[in-house]
Design a protein around this motif. Structure first.
Motif, PDB file in Angstrom:
ATOM      1  N   ALA A   1       0.833  -1.209   0.000  1.00 44.65           N
ATOM      2  CA  ALA A   1       0.000   0.000   0.000  1.00 44.65           C
ATOM      3  C   ALA A   1       0.862   1.250   0.000  1.00 44.65           C
ATOM      4  O   ALA A   1       0.567   2.228  -0.682  1.00 44.65           O
ATOM      5  N   ARG A   2       1.954   1.235   0.767  1.00 43.82           N
ATOM      6  CA  ARG A   2       2.827   2.409   0.838  1.00 43.82           C
ATOM      7  C   ARG A   2       3.530   2.668  -0.488  1.00 43.82           C
ATOM      8  O   ARG A   2       3.659   3.811  -0.920  1.00 43.82           O
ATOM      9  N   VAL A   3       3.992   1.599  -1.128  1.00 45.41           N
ATOM     10  CA  VAL A   3       4.662   1.779  -2.413  1.00 45.41           C
ATOM     11  C   VAL A   3       3.666   2.275  -3.456  1.00 45.41           C
ATOM     12  O   VAL A   3       3.966   3.154  -4.259  1.00 45.41           O
ATOM     13  N   ALA A   4       2.448   1.727  -3.432  1.00 50.53           N
ATOM     14  CA  ALA A   4       1.418   2.192  -4.372  1.00 50.53           C
ATOM     15  C   ALA A   4       1.126   3.673  -4.139  1.00 50.53           C
ATOM     16  O   ALA A   4       0.945   4.442  -5.091  1.00 50.53           O
ATOM     17  N   LEU A   5       1.120   4.082  -2.875  1.00 48.83           N
ATOM     18  CA  LEU A   5       0.887   5.491  -2.556  1.00 48.83           C
ATOM     19  C   LEU A   5       2.026   6.358  -3.100  1.00 48.83           C
ATOM     20  O   LEU A   5       1.797   7.424  -3.666  1.00 48.83           O
ATOM     21  N   LEU A   6       3.259   5.881  -2.953  1.00 48.91           N
ATOM     22  CA  LEU A   6       4.414   6.613  -3.480  1.00 48.91           C
ATOM     23  C   LEU A   6       4.297   6.804  -4.987  1.00 48.91           C
ATOM     24  O   LEU A   6       4.661   7.843  -5.530  1.00 48.91           O
ATOM     25  N   MET A   7       3.790   5.796  -5.673  1.00 49.11           N
ATOM     26  CA  MET A   7       3.713   5.840  -7.125  1.00 49.11           C
ATOM     27  C   MET A   7       2.432   6.482  -7.625  1.00 49.11           C
ATOM     28  O   MET A   7       2.284   6.711  -8.815  1.00 49.11           O
ATOM     29  N   GLY A   8       1.478   6.715  -6.718  1.00 46.22           N
ATOM     30  CA  GLY A   8       0.227   7.340  -7.132  1.00 46.22           C
ATOM     31  C   GLY A   8      -0.666   6.394  -7.907  1.00 46.22           C
ATOM     32  O   GLY A   8      -1.444   6.794  -8.758  1.00 46.22           O
ATOM     33  N   GLY A   9      -0.560   5.115  -7.625  1.00 48.42           N
ATOM     34  CA  GLY A   9      -1.400   4.147  -8.331  1.00 48.42           C
ATOM     35  C   GLY A   9      -1.267   2.772  -7.733  1.00 48.42           C
ATOM     36  O   GLY A   9      -0.819   2.611  -6.610  1.00 48.42           O
TER      37      GLY A   9
ATOM     38  N   LEU B   1      22.073  -5.746 -14.963  1.00 50.85           N
ATOM     39  CA  LEU B   1      21.394  -4.663 -15.673  1.00 50.85           C
ATOM     40  C   LEU B   1      20.299  -4.056 -14.800  1.00 50.85           C
ATOM     41  O   LEU B   1      20.195  -2.834 -14.668  1.00 50.85           O
ATOM     42  N   LEU B   2      19.493  -4.910 -14.150  1.00 51.98           N
ATOM     43  CA  LEU B   2      18.409  -4.418 -13.298  1.00 51.98           C
ATOM     44  C   LEU B   2      18.944  -3.694 -12.070  1.00 51.98           C
ATOM     45  O   LEU B   2      18.329  -2.736 -11.590  1.00 51.98           O
ATOM     46  N   ASP B   3      20.091  -4.141 -11.539  1.00 57.15           N
ATOM     47  CA  ASP B   3      20.737  -3.418 -10.435  1.00 57.15           C
ATOM     48  C   ASP B   3      21.041  -1.981 -10.853  1.00 57.15           C
ATOM     49  O   ASP B   3      20.803  -1.035 -10.097  1.00 57.15           O
ATOM     50  N   GLU B   4      21.570  -1.823 -12.072  1.00 62.81           N
ATOM     51  CA  GLU B   4      21.957  -0.490 -12.539  1.00 62.81           C
ATOM     52  C   GLU B   4      20.739   0.362 -12.908  1.00 62.81           C
ATOM     53  O   GLU B   4      20.741   1.576 -12.676  1.00 62.81           O
ATOM     54  N   VAL B   5      19.699  -0.262 -13.453  1.00 60.61           N
ATOM     55  CA  VAL B   5      18.455   0.464 -13.727  1.00 60.61           C
ATOM     56  C   VAL B   5      17.871   0.957 -12.404  1.00 60.61           C
ATOM     57  O   VAL B   5      17.509   2.125 -12.266  1.00 60.61           O
ATOM     58  N   GLY B   6      17.790   0.048 -11.423  1.00 63.82           N
ATOM     59  CA  GLY B   6      17.264   0.421 -10.112  1.00 63.82           C
ATOM     60  C   GLY B   6      18.082   1.508  -9.446  1.00 63.82           C
ATOM     61  O   GLY B   6      17.536   2.433  -8.832  1.00 63.82           O
ATOM     62  N   ASP B   7      19.409   1.423  -9.586  1.00 59.01           N
ATOM     63  CA  ASP B   7      20.278   2.408  -8.949  1.00 59.01           C
ATOM     64  C   ASP B   7      20.204   3.761  -9.652  1.00 59.01           C
ATOM     65  O   ASP B   7      20.513   4.791  -9.050  1.00 59.01           O
ATOM     66  N   THR B   8      19.785   3.779 -10.905  1.00 58.83           N
ATOM     67  CA  THR B   8      19.563   5.044 -11.601  1.00 58.83           C
ATOM     68  C   THR B   8      18.250   5.670 -11.141  1.00 58.83           C
ATOM     69  O   THR B   8      18.152   6.887 -10.992  1.00 58.83           O
ATOM     70  N   ILE B   9      17.246   4.828 -10.888  1.00 55.44           N
ATOM     71  CA  ILE B   9      15.961   5.312 -10.386  1.00 55.44           C
ATOM     72  C   ILE B   9      16.110   5.835  -8.959  1.00 55.44           C
ATOM     73  O   ILE B   9      15.617   6.914  -8.616  1.00 55.44           O
ATOM     74  N   LEU B  10      16.806   5.079  -8.115  1.00 53.18           N
ATOM     75  CA  LEU B  10      17.058   5.470  -6.714  1.00 53.18           C
ATOM     76  C   LEU B  10      18.567   5.433  -6.470  1.00 53.18           C
ATOM     77  O   LEU B  10      19.105   4.445  -5.966  1.00 53.18           O
ATOM     78  N   PRO B  11      19.267   6.517  -6.829  1.00 55.42           N
ATOM     79  CA  PRO B  11      20.732   6.526  -6.687  1.00 55.42           C
ATOM     80  C   PRO B  11      21.187   6.766  -5.252  1.00 55.42           C
ATOM     81  O   PRO B  11      20.410   7.198  -4.394  1.00 55.42           O
ATOM     82  N   THR B  12      22.446   6.484  -5.030  1.00 55.73           N
ATOM     83  CA  THR B  12      23.063   6.772  -3.738  1.00 55.73           C
ATOM     84  C   THR B  12      23.105   8.288  -3.530  1.00 55.73           C
ATOM     85  O   THR B  12      23.407   9.036  -4.452  1.00 55.73           O
TER      86      THR B  12
ATOM     87  N   ARG C   1       7.278   0.620 -16.254  1.00 55.94           N
ATOM     88  CA  ARG C   1       6.474   0.809 -15.042  1.00 55.94           C
ATOM     89  C   ARG C   1       6.702  -0.362 -14.084  1.00 55.94           C
ATOM     90  O   ARG C   1       6.814  -0.176 -12.880  1.00 55.94           O
ATOM     91  N   MET C   2       6.765  -1.559 -14.626  1.00 58.73           N
ATOM     92  CA  MET C   2       7.046  -2.737 -13.796  1.00 58.73           C
ATOM     93  C   MET C   2       8.390  -2.600 -13.091  1.00 58.73           C
ATOM     94  O   MET C   2       8.513  -2.838 -11.892  1.00 58.73           O
ATOM     95  N   MET C   3       9.413  -2.202 -13.852  1.00 59.19           N
ATOM     96  CA  MET C   3      10.754  -2.061 -13.275  1.00 59.19           C
ATOM     97  C   MET C   3      10.775  -0.996 -12.184  1.00 59.19           C
ATOM     98  O   MET C   3      11.393  -1.175 -11.128  1.00 59.19           O
ATOM     99  N   LYS C   4      10.093   0.109 -12.445  1.00 62.73           N
ATOM    100  CA  LYS C   4      10.079   1.204 -11.470  1.00 62.73           C
ATOM    101  C   LYS C   4       9.325   0.797 -10.206  1.00 62.73           C
ATOM    102  O   LYS C   4       9.786   1.057  -9.082  1.00 62.73           O
ATOM    103  N   GLU C   5       8.189   0.126 -10.373  1.00 60.49           N
ATOM    104  CA  GLU C   5       7.416  -0.332  -9.211  1.00 60.49           C
ATOM    105  C   GLU C   5       8.220  -1.307  -8.360  1.00 60.49           C
ATOM    106  O   GLU C   5       8.241  -1.203  -7.131  1.00 60.49           O
ATOM    107  N   LEU C   6       8.875  -2.258  -9.017  1.00 64.43           N
ATOM    108  CA  LEU C   6       9.649  -3.245  -8.277  1.00 64.43           C
ATOM    109  C   LEU C   6      10.849  -2.612  -7.589  1.00 64.43           C
ATOM    110  O   LEU C   6      11.243  -3.038  -6.494  1.00 64.43           O
TER     111      LEU C   6
END
Length: 200
Positions: free
Chosen positions: A8-16, A56-67, A154-159
């Motif tokens: 529920a919290r993640v859905a709230l963060l994403m607005g959907g 690849l997914l580690d780097e995609v995720g780290d670009t979405i939420l970087p250090t 969207r799937m990658m960003k949600e996960l």
């Protein structure tokens, strides 16, 4: 915090809503597949993705939420391995195909735009590339019909968001965390810029 609260919290963060939510809430087992233990190593139950895809997914995720100076990025939460388990155990076969095809599309688009792989791109190039991809998925999601498939990014960003903010790293370093919450206090002082609570 249980799975339902986290979702529920993640859905709230994403607005959907989060893709695959029905499976998340029912124990993360796609039809015809046994549910894997939450702490089971990926290799023990048969990985869906190979090492290069997880990287690849580690780097995609780290670009979405970087250090940042305040908290580590998504790669520190092993977000690629998390996505592997969630896509394998929680997505329908149709959504698994969208996700897998999406990784190929992402790699091909990066190669076309920069004449090199996503992993070879600079942080600035990765950010620009994923920002454009996010705009594409938002436009697609806003106009898609109910029975249209989800957009792979969207799937990658949600996960990424789900995995990071429910991980130990995300909950204890990006959010404020009390392992044993005390009494309920509905009027806790808050200053602009304070971290959100991982526990309630």
């Amino acid at each position: 915090m249980d799975r339902r609260d986290a979702l529920a919290r993640v859905a709230l963060l994403m607005g959907g809503t989060v893709i695959g939510a029905d499976f998340f809430l029912s124990g993360c087992s796609s039809p015809g597949k046994p549910a894997a233990a939450a702490d089971a190593p990926v290799a023990a139950t048969g990985p869906l993705l190979d090492v290069d895809q997880i990287r690849l997914l580690d780097e995609v995720g780290d670009t979405i939420l970087p250090t940042t100076a305040a908290s580590p990025g998504a790669k520190a939460a092993h977000i690629g391995r998390f996505m592997n388990v969630m896509v394998r155990d929680c997505y329908t076969p149709a959504d698994q195909n969208i996700f897998m095809d999406g990784m190929t599309k992402l790699s091909e688009a990066a190669n076309k735009q920069y004449s090199k792989s996503f992993l070879a791109c600079t942080p600035a190039e990765r950010t620009a590339f994923l920002t454009a991809l996010d705009k594409e998925q938002k436009a697609y999601t806003a106009n898609k019909k109910a029975d249209d498939p989800a957009h792979y990014f969207r799937m990658m960003k949600e996960l990424t968001l789900l995995g990071y903010f429910t991980s130990e790293v995300g909950a204890t370093q990006a959010l404020r965390y009390l392992p044993v919450p005390g009494r309920y206090d509905g009027n806790v002082p808050y200053k602009k810029g304070d971290k959100a609570w991982a526990t309630s």
